[in-house]
Design a protein around this motif. Structure first.
Motif, PDB file in Angstrom:
ATOM      1  N   GLN A  42       3.770  -1.409   3.553  1.00  0.00           N
ATOM      2  CA  GLN A  42       3.628   0.420   3.607  1.00  0.00           C
ATOM      3  C   GLN A  42       4.927   1.078   2.751  1.00  0.00           C
ATOM      4  OE1 GLN A  42       1.351   2.303   6.281  1.00  0.00           O
ATOM      5  NE2 GLN A  42       0.298   0.109   7.056  1.00  0.00           N
ATOM      6  N   VAL A  66       0.856  -1.073   0.014  1.00  0.00           N
ATOM      7  CA  VAL A  66      -0.112   0.097  -0.012  1.00  0.00           C
ATOM      8  C   VAL A  66       0.864   1.260   0.151  1.00  0.00           C
ATOM      9  CG1 VAL A  66      -1.970   1.312   1.269  1.00  0.00           C
ATOM     10  CG2 VAL A  66      -1.961  -1.182   1.232  1.00  0.00           C
ATOM     11  N   ALA A  67       1.020   2.139  -0.981  1.00  0.00           N
ATOM     12  CA  ALA A  67       1.806   3.038  -1.419  1.00  0.00           C
ATOM     13  C   ALA A  67       0.984   4.423  -1.375  1.00  0.00           C
ATOM     14  CB  ALA A  67       2.703   3.073  -2.597  1.00  0.00           C
ATOM     15  N   ASP A  68       1.320   5.190  -0.464  1.00  0.00           N
ATOM     16  CA  ASP A  68       0.507   6.584  -0.497  1.00  0.00           C
ATOM     17  C   ASP A  68       1.201   7.500   0.608  1.00  0.00           C
ATOM     18  OD1 ASP A  68      -1.536   8.700   0.232  1.00  0.00           O
ATOM     19  OD2 ASP A  68      -2.860   7.270  -0.731  1.00  0.00           O
ATOM     20  N   ARG A  93      -2.940   5.194   4.279  1.00  0.00           N
ATOM     21  CA  ARG A  93      -2.340   3.731   4.157  1.00  0.00           C
ATOM     22  C   ARG A  93      -2.855   3.149   5.392  1.00  0.00           C
ATOM     23  NH1 ARG A  93       2.579   7.060   4.044  1.00  0.00           N
ATOM     24  NH2 ARG A  93       3.037   6.421   6.075  1.00  0.00           N
ATOM     25  N   VAL A  99       0.791  -7.359   4.488  1.00  0.00           N
ATOM     26  CA  VAL A  99       0.770  -5.930   3.883  1.00  0.00           C
ATOM     27  C   VAL A  99       2.040  -5.204   4.241  1.00  0.00           C
ATOM     28  CG1 VAL A  99      -0.563  -3.895   3.907  1.00  0.00           C
ATOM     29  CG2 VAL A  99      -1.621  -5.995   4.223  1.00  0.00           C
ATOM     30  N   THR A 133      -4.865  -0.297   4.657  1.00  0.00           N
ATOM     31  CA  THR A 133      -4.307  -1.597   5.265  1.00  0.00           C
ATOM     32  C   THR A 133      -5.341  -2.217   6.209  1.00  0.00           C
ATOM     33  OG1 THR A 133      -2.197  -0.811   5.297  1.00  0.00           O
ATOM     34  CG2 THR A 133      -2.699  -2.307   6.888  1.00  0.00           C
TER      35      THR A 133
END
Length: 267
Positions: A33, A6-8, A14, A31, A18
């Motif tokens: 990040q 999860v890339a933000d 994020r 998961v 998640t």
């Protein structure tokens, strides 16, 4: 377990995404990040991801550039853009890196769940292709030894799982329910399930329910909402999304095609 990124650049985004993933796919996802595209690429290279959920506007290397790098190094990773920017130029670049989907924030839970399920299916298919190649490269004695050790255990487990799902698919059955019935941990159950069926639990259950739904849709007297609830989906809109992802058409379109075929056969 499926490895998901999860890339933000927004920590809250994020965290929210998640938590949703962990809620809907407990015990199935690991998961990671990232706060920007550079971190996303580093994690991909270090961990070997199955699924990458990328925001577009991030500092340094943005999500689109990170996706291009990731796609250049792996054709198997499912790339999903989760962004607030509804711009055609972005969508075109998403197509160029063969993104699985382009979802606008805030994403509906059902939409996010459906696309992750599809990405898991693609990861299963990639895994099967690699496993088949490795199997072919082994010597015959190794084939027979491994088969002899595993076949009975897998056959018994598969039958128990199949019977349980047949009996409970109309309910809100979860991975934890079936794992508990087998007296397995969630993680071990995921491993055994993939050995039995060569796909994830979620994908198997979705396919099973969709096949049951197809049978019900052939009866025009049954309302589509009733079909949805009869195969375990309480939300008919989510059912329609799952059905379309797995068949290429909506439940109503499927019913129409069946009726058309029956008319042609009756001529």
């Amino acid at each position: 377990m499926y490895r998901v990124l999860v890339a933000d650049d927004e920590p809250i985004e994020r965290m929210v995404v998640t938590k949703k993933l962990q809620k809907y796919f407990p015990g199935q996802l690991e998961v990671f990040q990232a706060a920007n595209g550079r971190e996303a690429v580093e994690i991909f290279r270090r961990e070997g991801l199955d699924i990458a959920l990328l925001d577009i506007e991030m500092p340094g290397i943005n999500g689109l550039k990170a996706a291009e790098i990731i796609r250049g190094e792996s054709r198997d990773v499912s790339i999903i853009f989760l962004t607030a920017f509804d711009e055609f130029s972005y969508a075109k670049r998403a197509i160029s890196v063969k993104a699985l989907d382009y979802i606008l924030k805030p994403a509906e839970d059902g939409e996010l769940q459906a696309v992750i399920e599809e990405a898991m299916q693609l990861a299963d298919q990639a895994f099967q292709g690699k496993s088949a190649k490795e199997w072919e490269e082994k010597s015959p004695p190794e084939h027979f030894a491994e088969e002899g050790q595993e076949i009975t255990r897998i056959r018994v487990a598969a039958e128990k799982i199949r019977s349980y799902i047949e009996a409970h698919y109309r309910e809100d059955v979860s991975l934890q329910d079936v794992a508990g019935m087998m007296d397995y941990s969630d993680a071990y159950f995921c491993k055994i399930f993939k050995q039995c069926f060569q796909k994830s639990f979620i994908m198997y259950l979705s396919e099973f329910r969709v096949e049951k739904a197809k049978e019900l849709l052939e009866d025009t007297m049954v309302n589509i909402k009733d079909v949805s609830s009869s195969v375990g989906y309480r939300d008919s809109n989510y059912f329609a999304k799952v059905f379309k992802r797995m068949t290429g058409c909506t439940p109503s379109d499927y019913r129409f095609k069946v009726l058309q075929n029956k008319k042609q056969d009756g001529k």
